[in-house]
Scaffold this active site. Structure first.
Site, PDB file in Angstrom:
ATOM      1  N   ILE A 148       0.834  -1.203   0.000  1.00  0.00           N
ATOM      2  CA  ILE A 148       0.000   0.000   0.000  1.00  0.00           C
ATOM      3  C   ILE A 148       0.868   1.252   0.000  1.00  0.00           C
ATOM      4  O   ILE A 148       0.579   2.219  -0.716  1.00  0.00           O
ATOM      5  CB  ILE A 148      -0.958   0.004   1.205  1.00  0.00           C
ATOM      6  CG1 ILE A 148      -1.887  -1.218   1.160  1.00  0.00           C
ATOM      7  CG2 ILE A 148      -1.785   1.290   1.230  1.00  0.00           C
ATOM      8  CD1 ILE A 148      -2.731  -1.326  -0.095  1.00  0.00           C
ATOM      9  N   THR A 167      -3.769   2.982   7.454  1.00  0.00           N
ATOM     10  CA  THR A 167      -4.308   2.219   6.328  1.00  0.00           C
ATOM     11  C   THR A 167      -4.681   0.801   6.766  1.00  0.00           C
ATOM     12  O   THR A 167      -4.290  -0.194   6.157  1.00  0.00           O
ATOM     13  CB  THR A 167      -3.307   2.170   5.161  1.00  0.00           C
ATOM     14  OG1 THR A 167      -2.109   1.515   5.592  1.00  0.00           O
ATOM     15  CG2 THR A 167      -2.984   3.560   4.662  1.00  0.00           C
ATOM     16  N   CYS A 209      -9.732  -2.461   2.928  1.00  0.00           N
ATOM     17  CA  CYS A 209     -10.104  -2.442   1.514  1.00  0.00           C
ATOM     18  C   CYS A 209     -11.519  -2.983   1.324  1.00  0.00           C
ATOM     19  O   CYS A 209     -12.304  -2.448   0.531  1.00  0.00           O
ATOM     20  CB  CYS A 209      -9.105  -3.245   0.680  1.00  0.00           C
ATOM     21  SG  CYS A 209      -8.879  -4.955   1.221  1.00  0.00           S
ATOM     22  N   THR A 228      -2.459 -12.143   0.520  1.00  0.00           N
ATOM     23  CA  THR A 228      -1.686 -10.971   0.932  1.00  0.00           C
ATOM     24  C   THR A 228      -0.391 -11.421   1.600  1.00  0.00           C
ATOM     25  O   THR A 228      -0.180 -12.609   1.857  1.00  0.00           O
ATOM     26  CB  THR A 228      -2.476 -10.086   1.921  1.00  0.00           C
ATOM     27  OG1 THR A 228      -2.623 -10.791   3.161  1.00  0.00           O
ATOM     28  CG2 THR A 228      -3.847  -9.724   1.366  1.00  0.00           C
ATOM     29  N   THR A 282     -13.020 -11.886   8.369  1.00  0.00           N
ATOM     30  CA  THR A 282     -12.942 -10.507   7.886  1.00  0.00           C
ATOM     31  C   THR A 282     -13.615  -9.603   8.910  1.00  0.00           C
ATOM     32  O   THR A 282     -14.670  -9.940   9.448  1.00  0.00           O
ATOM     33  CB  THR A 282     -13.631 -10.339   6.510  1.00  0.00           C
ATOM     34  OG1 THR A 282     -13.610  -8.952   6.159  1.00  0.00           O
ATOM     35  CG2 THR A 282     -15.061 -10.812   6.514  1.00  0.00           C
ATOM     36  N   GLY A 283     -12.962  -8.483   9.179  1.00  0.00           N
ATOM     37  CA  GLY A 283     -13.537  -7.526  10.124  1.00  0.00           C
ATOM     38  C   GLY A 283     -14.400  -6.484   9.440  1.00  0.00           C
ATOM     39  O   GLY A 283     -14.894  -5.558  10.075  1.00  0.00           O
ATOM     40  N   ASN A 322      -8.107  -4.537  -4.345  1.00  0.00           N
ATOM     41  CA  ASN A 322      -7.880  -4.363  -2.910  1.00  0.00           C
ATOM     42  C   ASN A 322      -6.561  -3.654  -2.606  1.00  0.00           C
ATOM     43  O   ASN A 322      -6.320  -3.249  -1.473  1.00  0.00           O
ATOM     44  CB  ASN A 322      -7.907  -5.715  -2.190  1.00  0.00           C
ATOM     45  CG  ASN A 322      -7.088  -6.775  -2.875  1.00  0.00           C
ATOM     46  OD1 ASN A 322      -7.546  -7.412  -3.825  1.00  0.00           O
ATOM     47  ND2 ASN A 322      -5.846  -6.963  -2.422  1.00  0.00           N
TER      48      ASN A 322
END
Length: 481
Positions: free
Chosen positions: A139, A258, A289, A319, A347-348, A453
């Site tokens: 990122i 981020t 994302c 990732t 996933t949050g 993403n």
């Protein structure tokens, strides 16, 4: 003359017009800080073919190709006006002009449509705002590319430094090389040189100091001439207010994370709740994302239909948090090879929705599967609506949202029947509605949302930074709320 001759002649004419647009677009950007858009896509620093392809892409959204012969008169009209810093959408100008029945000339209509950016109404060009990147991974480097790209006018945001842990021999050379070439996003658009003696990377004329530090509290940014900067933390190591406050050193005014923030750190999704950021807030998060991908369409659907409950399933690219080959990992499944497996994980994003959309009363659940692709993910948003509707109605509504609503920079729309994930590498939108995959049955709607993403999320981060820095210029023609 044959059909082929007609087509080729038409192409050459449009090619010539696009070529003549480039210096006009460049001059507006450099001298007046005006960014020329076409349906939310910037035309600054674009090639002839790129400009023509962007015009043709309008066919995917609006149903008809937009020609440079239609938009060129509006661009020419803009060059005659006393414009201040702004973003001006030629696609919107052309579309609105077609619907206008007052018989105005292109020049008259354009002057009226962008009146908020001219004369006494125009805002003054602002001094550049310093930006520091803490961390220079996936990122961080994409945000750097965007900041360098947007520095062309000499105003707005200015990347002054990156902070990384000390490396070995030729550390700065290797980091510059990673900025120059990217296996997913391709070559850097411009030139990069390295000044090892002064510890500086020079990208398109932007001198970026490389600062080595193992702890945020060890850096005094004023020693490098940095003042009132926005620091973007790309490491995710600190996610609560206490940890992120470590960055508030001399020279740093605000910190933007981020990754999803914890505790009372506000999670900001540009286009949805960025206007809730208080001027005195010094620490904030750009969420994840996936949160950025689902919240804008979720808001759009709730605004029009009401959402009673929902579930999001993300099929997400792997990732750096995962292992390339099977190895120990603190998470159970993420230790298994990312390149060889589909990996069920958490996933949050669903829980983060409440922070970005506090007025949404619906319960949103979520889960995720990591798959062996390096970039671009898809979120499948399954919604129970407050009223029944049809597929055609939702289709047309979301297409219109992507074209004319305040969320048009966040939500894109595609009708291509053969679209696949790699088609969306480099997308600058938070998510792209796949019209062909849309399913609606009464009060149930299932949206398929593609998102880059990496790059799409980085664009959202830069938009937030522009907003909190006071260099997010208004867009014309104004979008009705």
């Amino acid at each position: 003359m044959t059909v082929n001759d007609d087509s080729f002649t038409n192409w050459k004419i449009r090619e010539e017009i696009a070529e003549s647009m480039i210096p006009l677009i460049g001059k507006l950007h450099r001298e007046r800080d005006v960014t020329v858009l076409l349906h939310s896509r910037s035309l600054v620093n674009k090639s002839v073919v790129s400009i023509l392809k962007t015009h043709r892409f309008a066919r995917q959204i609006a149903g008809a190709e937009l020609s440079v012969t239609e938009t060129m008169p509006f661009l020419q009209a803009l060059t005659t006006l006393d414009l201040g810093p702004s973003q001006i959408d030629l696609g919107m100008l052309a579309t609105m002009y077609k619907a206008d029945e007052r018989g105005l000339s292109v020049e008259e209509f354009t002057a009226e449509a962008v009146a908020g950016a001219t004369g006494a109404n125009k805002i003054e060009r602002r001094e550049p705002r310093d930006v520091v990147l803490y961390g220079f991974g996936r990122i961080g480097r994409l945000v750097a590319r965007l900041l360098i790209e947007k520095a062309g006018s000499g105003n707005g945001l200015r990347l002054r430094a990156i902070v990384v842990r000390g490396g070995g021999a030729q550390d700065i050379v290797k980091r510059a090389s990673l900025l120059r070439r990217d296996s997913i996003h391709g070559q850097f658009q411009g030139t990069i040189t390295v000044d090892e003696e002064h510890g500086t990377i020079v990208a398109n004329g932007n001198a970026i100091k490389v600062i080595y530090a193992d702890d945020p509290t060890s850096v005094d940014y004023t020693e490098y001439g940095i003042r009132d900067a926005i620091l973007i933390d790309n490491t995710g190591k600190w996610r609560d207010r206490e940890g992120l406050s470590r960055h508030l050193r001399p020279g740093i005014e605000k910190v933007v994370l981020t990754a999803p923030g914890k505790g009372d750190v506000p999670n900001i999704v540009h286009g949805v709740n960025h206007d809730t950021v208080k001027p005195e807030e010094r620490i904030l998060s750009c969420a994840s994302c996936t949160t950025n991908a689902i919240v804008p369409p979720l808001k759009a659907m709730d605004d029009e239909y009401g959402v009673l409950r929902g579930h999001v399933e993300t099929v997400h690219s792997f990732t750096n948090d995962q292992n390339l080959l099977d190895n120990y990992h603190k998470s159970d499944r993420r230790g298994r090879s990312a390149a060889l497996n589909m990996v069920i994980t958490e996933t949050g994003a669903a829980s983060a929705v409440a922070k970005a959309l506090p007025d949404l009363k619906a319960k949103i659940s979520g889960s995720s599967i990591r798959v062996p692709v390096p970039d671009v993910s898809i979120a499948i948003l399954n919604l129970q609506l407050a009223r029944e509707t049809t597929r055609e109605e939702v289709h047309d509504y979301l297409r219109e949202v992507s074209l004319t609503s305040p969320l048009k920079r966040q939500i894109d729309f595609i009708t291509a029947p053969d679209a696949v994930s790699s088609d969306f590498i480099g997308s600058r939108h938070a998510s792209i509605v796949d019209a062909g995959a849309l399913k609606v049955d009464g009060d149930n709607a299932i949206l398929y949302l593609w998102y880059d993403n990496e790059f799409g999320y980085s664009c959202q981060v830069v938009r937030v930074v522009q907003h909190v820095s006071g260099v997010e210029y208004p867009t014309f023609p104004a979008t009705a709320v």
